[in-house]
Design a protein around this motif. Structure first.
Motif, PDB file in Angstrom:
ATOM      1  N   GLN A   7     -11.846   5.778 -15.265  1.00 11.06           N
ATOM      2  CA  GLN A   7     -13.071   5.003 -14.433  1.00 11.06           C
ATOM      3  C   GLN A   7     -12.567   4.113 -13.601  1.00 11.06           C
ATOM      4  OE1 GLN A   7     -15.994   6.651 -14.901  1.00 11.06           O
ATOM      5  NE2 GLN A   7     -15.249   7.774 -16.594  1.00 11.06           N
ATOM      6  N   MET A   8     -11.127   4.080 -13.495  1.00 13.69           N
ATOM      7  CA  MET A   8     -10.519   2.902 -12.805  1.00 13.69           C
ATOM      8  C   MET A   8     -10.187   3.367 -11.282  1.00 13.69           C
ATOM      9  SD  MET A   8      -8.241   0.823 -15.394  1.00 13.69           S
ATOM     10  CE  MET A   8      -8.409   0.171 -16.817  1.00 13.69           C
ATOM     11  N   THR A   9     -10.486   2.263 -10.247  1.00 10.10           N
ATOM     12  CA  THR A   9      -9.939   2.456  -9.090  1.00 10.10           C
ATOM     13  C   THR A   9      -8.206   2.489  -8.951  1.00 10.10           C
ATOM     14  OG1 THR A   9     -10.123   0.112  -8.493  1.00 10.10           O
ATOM     15  CG2 THR A   9     -12.027   1.556  -8.284  1.00 10.10           C
ATOM     16  N   LYS A  10      -7.681   2.740  -7.753  1.00 12.76           N
ATOM     17  CA  LYS A  10      -6.168   2.588  -7.707  1.00 12.76           C
ATOM     18  C   LYS A  10      -5.627   1.145  -7.902  1.00 12.76           C
ATOM     19  CE  LYS A  10      -2.606   3.264  -4.409  1.00 12.76           C
ATOM     20  NZ  LYS A  10      -2.013   3.676  -3.101  1.00 12.76           N
ATOM     21  N   ASP A  11      -6.797  -0.044  -7.332  1.00 11.95           N
ATOM     22  CA  ASP A  11      -6.234  -1.257  -7.564  1.00 11.95           C
ATOM     23  C   ASP A  11      -6.342  -1.832  -8.891  1.00 11.95           C
ATOM     24  OD1 ASP A  11      -5.544  -1.684  -4.894  1.00 11.95           O
ATOM     25  OD2 ASP A  11      -7.424  -2.248  -4.463  1.00 11.95           O
ATOM     26  N   GLU A  12      -7.490  -1.309  -9.676  1.00 14.73           N
ATOM     27  CA  GLU A  12      -7.643  -1.676 -11.149  1.00 14.73           C
ATOM     28  C   GLU A  12      -6.660  -0.933 -11.821  1.00 14.73           C
ATOM     29  OE1 GLU A  12     -12.572  -1.998 -11.074  1.00 14.73           O
ATOM     30  OE2 GLU A  12     -11.602  -0.186 -11.351  1.00 14.73           O
TER      31      GLU A  12
ATOM     32  N   TYR B 174      -2.230   6.765 -12.597  1.00 13.00           N
ATOM     33  CA  TYR B 174      -2.981   7.340 -13.717  1.00 13.00           C
ATOM     34  C   TYR B 174      -1.748   7.503 -14.700  1.00 13.00           C
ATOM     35  CZ  TYR B 174      -5.949   9.868 -16.597  1.00 13.00           C
ATOM     36  OH  TYR B 174      -6.629  10.374 -17.447  1.00 13.00           O
TER      37      TYR B 174
ATOM     38  N   LYS C 126      -2.509   7.182  -6.559  1.00 13.15           N
ATOM     39  CA  LYS C 126      -3.175   6.869  -7.651  1.00 13.15           C
ATOM     40  C   LYS C 126      -2.892   7.825  -8.756  1.00 13.15           C
ATOM     41  CE  LYS C 126      -8.290   6.394  -8.983  1.00 13.15           C
ATOM     42  NZ  LYS C 126      -9.728   6.836  -8.387  1.00 13.15           N
TER      43      LYS C 126
ATOM     44  N   ARG D   8      -8.937   4.337 -18.187  1.00 12.05           N
ATOM     45  CA  ARG D   8      -8.238   4.535 -17.049  1.00 12.05           C
ATOM     46  C   ARG D   8      -8.799   5.414 -15.905  1.00 12.05           C
ATOM     47  NH1 ARG D   8      -5.315   6.151 -21.380  1.00 12.05           N
ATOM     48  NH2 ARG D   8      -4.890   8.319 -21.824  1.00 12.05           N
TER      49      ARG D   8
ATOM     50  N   THR E 198       1.047  -1.187  -0.133  1.00 15.98           N
ATOM     51  CA  THR E 198       0.021   0.069   0.153  1.00 15.98           C
ATOM     52  C   THR E 198       0.925   1.219   0.051  1.00 15.98           C
ATOM     53  OG1 THR E 198      -0.334   0.356   2.416  1.00 15.98           O
ATOM     54  CG2 THR E 198      -1.430  -1.194   1.458  1.00 15.98           C
TER      55      THR E 198
END
Length: 331
Positions: free
Chosen positions: A309-314, A296, A292, A307, A39
């Motif tokens: 629309q993605m979360t940090k993990d995605e 990105y 993040k 990209r 993390t």
């Protein structure tokens, strides 16, 4: 321009020399913050009551001194303040001793002493010149930040240095501290001659510029490589021999003397950088500690669609997949 960390007067006899104290050395140790693995979350420490688990405010903390019995004597900060050394503005010289009389084990930290103003320069120069001529070191006492110090004042390159010193009862006795102290037996003449020859062949003129912190340089190189997403790095140096085996002392000395014929002063020539390895596993750059926003931007470099629309993990997963795809196409 450096700022003085203490100002006062250097006193010897009836002469007072107004001076300022300045740090003569700089700690370049690399310091790290702690993060939870995988993390970008910092790890924090709190002052916690071990019985209740609740955080304790700093104003509610007292100090405890552990007795030999394992019990503690608790002292309030106000009680310690009452007996603390008073605020002093004088470095009191008590003695002058021969320079070689002080064992270096007593030295702790070095500071520069500078004349506080133009009027102090005459007395400052006089004391410096007199100490250089007599080859004497001044032993003094002074108080800084509520702590009393023993100090040695000596001339160095035209200025005075002050070295804080350990008191006698702070120096440990090797006979009581070491698990094994060599017996006082005289070595054989042949052994001594060979060892002396090795020392002579490795003797050079002291130049501090010949010595560098090779580990610190490698750590900084590693940090820069990871910041650029260069992936795996490895030290190029060969592994050190762990030692501990039984060796033929004379044979080891003989080989050492032969090897010393190419001796170079210092360790600067031994400083090796980090060797970048190709990322054969096809993994993406290390994304575990990136924010993040950084993910990105990296996803943008890899051309990851959707990209925004993605979360940090995605984002992290998409970058990993994109890197593997590029690796396969390149191969």
């Amino acid at each position: 321009m450096a700022r003085s960390i203490w100002t006062g007067a250097l006193a010897f006899g009836l002469v007072n020399v107004p001076v300022g104290l300045y740090s003569a050395t700089e700690d370049k140790t690399i310091h790290f913050r702690q993060f939870a693995k995988g993390t970008s979350s910092r790890v924090r420490y709190k002052r916690v009551n071990e019985d209740t688990g609740k955080e304790v405010d700093y104003d509610d903390i007292v100090k405890g001194y552990e007795l030999d019995s394992g019990e503690y004597v608790l002292l309030d900060p106000d009680e310690l303040d009452e007996i603390a050394p008073g605020r002093s503005r004088t470095i009191d010289i008590t003695d002058f001793v021969d320079a070689e009389d002080i064992d270096p084990i007593h030295y702790q930290k070095t500071y520069y002493l500078a004349p506080a103003n133009e009027a102090a320069e005459r007395a400052y120069r006089l004391l410096t010149a007199a100490m250089e001529k007599t080859d004497r070191i001044a032993v003094a006492n002074f108080v800084m930040r509520s702590k009393q110090y023993l100090a040695a004042v000596r001339p160095h390159n035209g200025v005075l240095t002050l070295e804080t010193m350990f008191f006698a009862d702070e120096i440990r006795d090797p006979k009581s501290e070491l698990p094994r102290v060599p017996a006082a037996r005289k070595p054989g003449d042949k052994d001594l001659k060979m060892a002396t020859s090795l020392i002579e062949s490795m003797t050079s003129q002291w130049d501090p510029a010949n010595y560098v912190d090779t580990y610190r340089e490698k750590v900084l190189d590693l940090v820069q490589a990871k910041a650029k997403g260069e992936g795996i790095v490895t030290a190029s140096d060969a592994e050190d021999d762990e030692g501990g085996g039984v060796v033929d002392l004379m044979e080891a000395l003989r080989k050492s003397v032969e090897a010393s014929r190419q001796h170079k002063a210092g360790n600067r020539h031994q400083a090796g950088g980090l060797e970048r390895k190709s990322n054969e596993s096809g993994d993406a750059p290390d994304v575990s500690a990136k924010s993040k926003k950084e993910l990105y931007d990296l996803a943008k470099d890899y051309g990851v669609d959707g990209r925004s629309q993605m979360t940090k993990d995605e984002l992290a997963e998409a970058i990993t997949q994109a890197a593997r795809t590029q690796k396969k196409k390149a191969s």
